[in-house]
Design a protein around this motif. Sequence first.
Motif, mmCIF file in Angstrom:
data_model
loop_
_atom_site.group_PDB
_atom_site.id
_atom_site.type_symbol
_atom_site.label_atom_id
_atom_site.label_comp_id
_atom_site.label_asym_id
_atom_site.label_seq_id
_atom_site.Cartn_x
_atom_site.Cartn_y
_atom_site.Cartn_z
ATOM 1 N N TYR A 131 0.636 -1.317 0.048
ATOM 2 C CA TYR A 131 0.013 -0.030 0.169
ATOM 3 C C TYR A 131 0.909 1.259 0.053
ATOM 4 O O TYR A 131 0.256 2.441 -0.157
ATOM 5 C CB TYR A 131 -0.914 0.035 1.229
ATOM 6 C CG TYR A 131 -0.612 0.043 2.389
ATOM 7 C CD1 TYR A 131 0.245 1.189 2.918
ATOM 8 C CD2 TYR A 131 -0.378 -1.098 3.193
ATOM 9 C CE1 TYR A 131 0.706 1.226 4.242
ATOM 10 C CE2 TYR A 131 0.170 -1.081 4.704
ATOM 11 C CZ TYR A 131 0.415 0.224 5.061
ATOM 12 O OH TYR A 131 0.842 0.255 6.457
ATOM 13 N N TYR B 237 -5.159 -0.437 -1.011
ATOM 14 C CA TYR B 237 -5.556 -1.552 -1.932
ATOM 15 C C TYR B 237 -6.528 -2.590 -1.000
ATOM 16 O O TYR B 237 -6.100 -2.857 0.174
ATOM 17 C CB TYR B 237 -4.138 -2.238 -2.191
ATOM 18 C CG TYR B 237 -3.513 -1.516 -3.381
ATOM 19 C CD1 TYR B 237 -4.299 -1.219 -4.530
ATOM 20 C CD2 TYR B 237 -2.201 -1.123 -3.316
ATOM 21 C CE1 TYR B 237 -3.368 -0.381 -5.449
ATOM 22 C CE2 TYR B 237 -1.308 -0.630 -4.389
ATOM 23 C CZ TYR B 237 -1.966 -0.163 -5.711
ATOM 24 O OH TYR B 237 -1.374 0.371 -6.236
ATOM 25 N N ARG B 238 -7.131 -3.228 -1.719
ATOM 26 C CA ARG B 238 -7.730 -4.459 -1.132
ATOM 27 C C ARG B 238 -7.331 -5.848 -2.032
ATOM 28 O O ARG B 238 -7.233 -5.395 -3.227
ATOM 29 C CB ARG B 238 -9.547 -4.295 -1.385
ATOM 30 C CG ARG B 238 -10.118 -3.142 -0.216
ATOM 31 C CD ARG B 238 -11.521 -3.157 -0.525
ATOM 32 N NE ARG B 238 -12.024 -2.869 -1.879
ATOM 33 C CZ ARG B 238 -12.537 -1.639 -2.427
ATOM 34 N NH1 ARG B 238 -12.861 -0.862 -1.502
ATOM 35 N NH2 ARG B 238 -12.828 -1.719 -3.487
ATOM 36 N N LYS C 248 -8.333 -9.566 -3.319
ATOM 37 C CA LYS C 248 -9.318 -10.448 -3.506
ATOM 38 C C LYS C 248 -8.597 -11.894 -3.063
ATOM 39 O O LYS C 248 -9.186 -12.619 -2.648
ATOM 40 C CB LYS C 248 -9.807 -10.901 -5.031
ATOM 41 C CG LYS C 248 -11.027 -9.644 -5.227
ATOM 42 C CD LYS C 248 -11.798 -10.161 -6.364
ATOM 43 C CE LYS C 248 -10.942 -10.325 -7.766
ATOM 44 N NZ LYS C 248 -10.360 -9.297 -8.528
ATOM 45 N N SER D 140 -2.920 -11.064 0.971
ATOM 46 C CA SER D 140 -2.873 -10.362 2.186
ATOM 47 C C SER D 140 -2.391 -10.993 3.486
ATOM 48 O O SER D 140 -2.340 -10.375 4.544
ATOM 49 C CB SER D 140 -4.309 -9.637 2.539
ATOM 50 O OG SER D 140 -5.258 -10.704 2.145
ATOM 51 N N ASP E 112 -9.972 3.554 -2.602
ATOM 52 C CA ASP E 112 -9.516 2.115 -2.489
ATOM 53 C C ASP E 112 -9.768 1.544 -3.832
ATOM 54 O O ASP E 112 -10.773 1.763 -4.517
ATOM 55 C CB ASP E 112 -10.322 1.589 -1.395
ATOM 56 C CG ASP E 112 -10.307 2.228 -0.048
ATOM 57 O OD1 ASP E 112 -9.358 3.279 0.068
ATOM 58 O OD2 ASP E 112 -10.930 1.894 0.872
ATOM 59 N N ASP F 99 -9.312 -2.645 -5.869
ATOM 60 C CA ASP F 99 -8.859 -3.908 -5.596
ATOM 61 C C ASP F 99 -7.672 -4.282 -6.536
ATOM 62 O O ASP F 99 -7.659 -3.900 -7.689
ATOM 63 C CB ASP F 99 -10.145 -4.843 -6.213
ATOM 64 C CG ASP F 99 -11.592 -4.872 -5.400
ATOM 65 O OD1 ASP F 99 -11.358 -5.114 -4.097
ATOM 66 O OD2 ASP F 99 -12.703 -4.574 -5.697
#
Length: 478
Positions: free
Chosen positions: A30, A266-267, A269, A274, A336, A338
């Motif tokens: 991030y 950042y997210r 999937k 993560s 934000d 993905d």
Amino acid sequence: GFYGKIKPKSKGTWVLEYSSPNVAKPFQIYHLRGTALGAALSRIGKFRGYNMISINHLGDWGTQYGKLSIAYKLYGSNLPKEPSIADLVNIYVKFHKEAENNPSLEDDAREAFLKLEKGDPEMTDFWKKCVDISLKEFKSIYKRLSIEFDHYWGESHYQDLLLPLIEQLKEKAIATQSEGAWIVPVNDKKGNELAPLILQKKDGATIYATRDLAAAIYRYEKFNFERMTYIVGAEQKLHFYQIFYALEKIGHPWVEKCEHVPTGLYRFKDEKMSTRKGNFVTLENVLDQAKEKVQAIMQKKDDSFDLSDPVNQKDIEAIAVGAVLYFDASSDPSKDVDFDLDRALDFEGETGPHLQYAHTRCLSILRKAKDAKEITSTTVKYNEELVSYLTHPLELELVKTLGQFPHHLDRTLKYAKASQLAHYLIDITKSFNSFYRECRVLGNEPKLTQARLMLVEATRKVLAESLELLGISLPSKM
């Protein structure tokens, strides 16, 4: 000069603060958001004539160094002689687990940090060691991203200015005492009370807000800037409101030239991304994953692709890093996103590799022309007379699109969003592909061929310049 380029330093001074990772903590994915945006604005600003000054405001001061020093005393004997950031993180995590059962460790840590603030030689040596280890790792990442800073001025850089600043605020009655701490009360635009800005805790330690206040004043005195932009996560919105509020209270009219450009997160999937190490993903980890995927794509395209060839290795790195950088640049920095590595690496999508490919395609057309003796030199010089041969609507459309280059650079700077430039590049490739489909470039009568080659070269130049301004390298072939 180059098209769109303005005389260096012909415009005012613009200070950019970006990246600013914490020492002794890994460079996480991030961090890329503010880092990539800041570097792009810095290059584009320079290109458009601003006197750009980039500062990496490292988080290199604060109670965490007290914690680390205690952790080092407890567990340091097991570490290698030259520990890495990962080693420091491991003992830091251990310290926190231990402190849950033994809260007095937190007090020891606070005491250790106060010793550092007072210049204790042993603590200072330990602190310097942490900074050196971290900078070495950070700089290797910046090198991969082709990023340079004018100044690595961490929070510690402003240390000597803090106590005089606090004294001055006490004298002016801007700072007040509250439960033993010194604070600046803060109100919103309507006069409602917000959380105060803490200058000094009751044990005498300063916090990062004190250092931000001192840093702003120091930078204005040094650079007399026309604009200062902090590219920092959106979660710091209140913090910057407090800082700007306090600067106004002190009576600094230039606070109007300061802005906080918030970046989103950042997210993921992909769970694997993560939770790889605890709960964060390092940027290096992501770039290496991207590289593996690019290698696989290249080998699938061409089974004679030689991985041991250094030129190919360089191209793979350029495509992998370019894909990640373009993915970031093309999304609105304040939102934000993905994070999706496969999407970033899709050669057919609106991606970095797609743009790099468009550039190499222009190159190969020019190479073909040279081999067929249609042009004598690889670059096709601009020639007023040849322009009159470009009459096809798709040629004119492409000329018009290329003509918007300076406008998009200025919008990028105005809104501090690299997405302005990133989306424009897709327009160029769309316009170029339509032109190339309908208008045969080689094998016409010489003047028309020359004119169309000139247009191919103009497209190549704007693509190359834009990609490099975004920090994206150009592979030799794809």
